[in-house]
Design an enzyme around this catalytic site. Structure first.
Site, mmCIF file in Angstrom:
data_model
loop_
_atom_site.group_PDB
_atom_site.id
_atom_site.type_symbol
_atom_site.label_atom_id
_atom_site.label_comp_id
_atom_site.label_asym_id
_atom_site.label_seq_id
_atom_site.Cartn_x
_atom_site.Cartn_y
_atom_site.Cartn_z
ATOM 1 C CG ASP A 47 -117.536 29.345 11.846
ATOM 2 O OD1 ASP A 47 -119.213 29.627 11.778
ATOM 3 O OD2 ASP A 47 -117.405 27.657 10.596
ATOM 4 C CB SER A 48 -119.799 34.284 12.663
ATOM 5 O OG SER A 48 -119.935 34.211 14.113
ATOM 6 C CG ASP A 86 -120.525 27.027 14.660
ATOM 7 O OD1 ASP A 86 -121.267 26.139 14.337
ATOM 8 O OD2 ASP A 86 -120.250 28.325 13.826
ATOM 9 C CE LYS A 116 -124.339 26.522 14.581
ATOM 10 N NZ LYS A 116 -122.550 27.091 13.173
ATOM 11 C CD GLU A 118 -120.842 26.639 8.271
ATOM 12 O OE1 GLU A 118 -120.307 26.379 7.192
ATOM 13 O OE2 GLU A 118 -120.332 27.109 9.288
ATOM 14 C CD GLU A 185 -126.370 31.462 8.070
ATOM 15 O OE1 GLU A 185 -125.427 30.721 8.286
ATOM 16 O OE2 GLU A 185 -125.514 32.863 7.608
HETATM 17 O O1 KIV Z 1 -121.206 30.996 13.244
HETATM 18 C C1 KIV Z 1 -121.787 31.822 13.927
HETATM 19 O O2 KIV Z 1 -122.122 32.675 14.382
HETATM 20 C C2 KIV Z 1 -122.773 30.646 13.295
HETATM 21 C C3 KIV Z 1 -124.375 31.735 12.659
HETATM 22 C C4 KIV Z 1 -124.639 32.671 11.983
HETATM 23 C C5 KIV Z 1 -125.328 30.615 13.827
HETATM 24 O O3 KIV Z 1 -123.241 29.796 12.297
#
Ligand code: KIV
Length: 268
Positions: A47-48, A86, A116, A118, A185
């Site tokens: 989600d970056s 994510d 993924k 968090e 992280e």
């Molecule tokens: O969103 C993302 O790119 C991430 C990575 C930094 C692991 O969660």
């Protein structure tokens, strides 16, 4: 291009054999082709993308639809990496039903092979439910960008005895509830080492030192394309941003001077 298909078993086996796991973020078809042509283990549609592709200040505005849109593009360019997506902010935290429905939507509509999330103990019930619904889950601990407002900024996590203990307990809860890997992280190296030694599932580090079972970086950071902010843990493997600027400048100059197009660029 034919590549051996990587699955969650590939990742789990690497933990046992001690071979390092390689992961990069990816958000589009062309980059997926370039990265996966090098036989990387995992492509993460992070989600970056909120920061590096959509230009938001943080990841909080990213939607499930955004994640599906970008994952579909990556899927079409992926030669064989395990494809993880994510789950964005508030798509899994509120109820177990929401979490399973959104995870299922991501897998069904985008072709992601795992998701993924968090957090640790506080979302362990959601991790279990998603995993029980046959969607493999990766956890993410330490500096979790979706908690930026709670942390009061991007800060290294696990530096006090209390947060250190909490991080270990979170990692154990993720493993116990079905996660098949955990991203760590911005965690101090010794703590990341301790967690890595304690867990049977692999740890993938970003800014968490040398002892994790694998490493991940944001592709736009490591290629020198995203320069709004660059954390200390990023190593730039190329200056693609500079290459693009120079190429575009040369193109503009040549068009203005009538030097482009040339004979070989013209249909007769
Ligand atoms: O969103 C993302 O790119 C991430 C990575 C930094 C692991 O969660």
């Amino acid at each position: 291009m034919k590549m051996n298909k990587k699955t969650i078993l590939t990742i789990l086996k690497k933990k046992q054999s001690g071979e390092k796991i390689t992961m990069l973020t990816c958000y589009d078809y062309v980059t997926a082709k370039l990265i996966s042509s090098q036989d990387i283990d995992v492509l993460l549609v992070g989600d970056s993308l909120g920061n590096v592709k959509l230009g938001y200040e943080n990841t909080l505005s990213v939607t499930v639809d955004d994640m599906i849109y970008h994952t579909k593009s990556v899927k079409r360019g992926n030669y064989g990496a395990l494809l993880i997506t994510d789950m964005p902010f508030m798509s899994y935290e509120i109820t177990i039903e929401d979490a399973v429905k959104n995870a299922a939507r991501i897998v069904k509509e985008s072709g992601a092979e795992a998701v993924k999330v968090e957090g640790g103990i506080e979302i362990a019930d959601k991790v279990k439910a998603i995993s029980d619904a046959k969607v493999p889950v990766v956890g993410h601990l330490g500096l979790t960008p979706q908690s930026i407002n709670k942390f009061g900024g991007f800060k290294v996590q696990g530096r006090t005895e209390e947060t250190r203990r909490r991080l270990i307990a979170d990692a154990e809860a993720l493993e116990k509830n079905g996660a098949f890997a955990v991203v760590l992280e911005a965690v101090p190296e010794q703590l990341a080492k301790e967690v890595t030694e304690q867990l049977k599932i692999p740890t993938i580090g970003i800014g968490s030192g040398r002892y994790c079972d694998g490493q991940v970086l944001v592709v736009d950071d490591m290629l020198g394309m995203f320069t709004d902010f660059t954390p200390k843990f990023v190593k730039k493997y190329a200056e693609v941003g500079e290459t693009i600027r120079t190429a575009v400048k040369n193109y503009i100059d040549e068009v203005k001077k009538g030097q482009f197009p040339q004979e070989e660029n013209i249909y007769k």
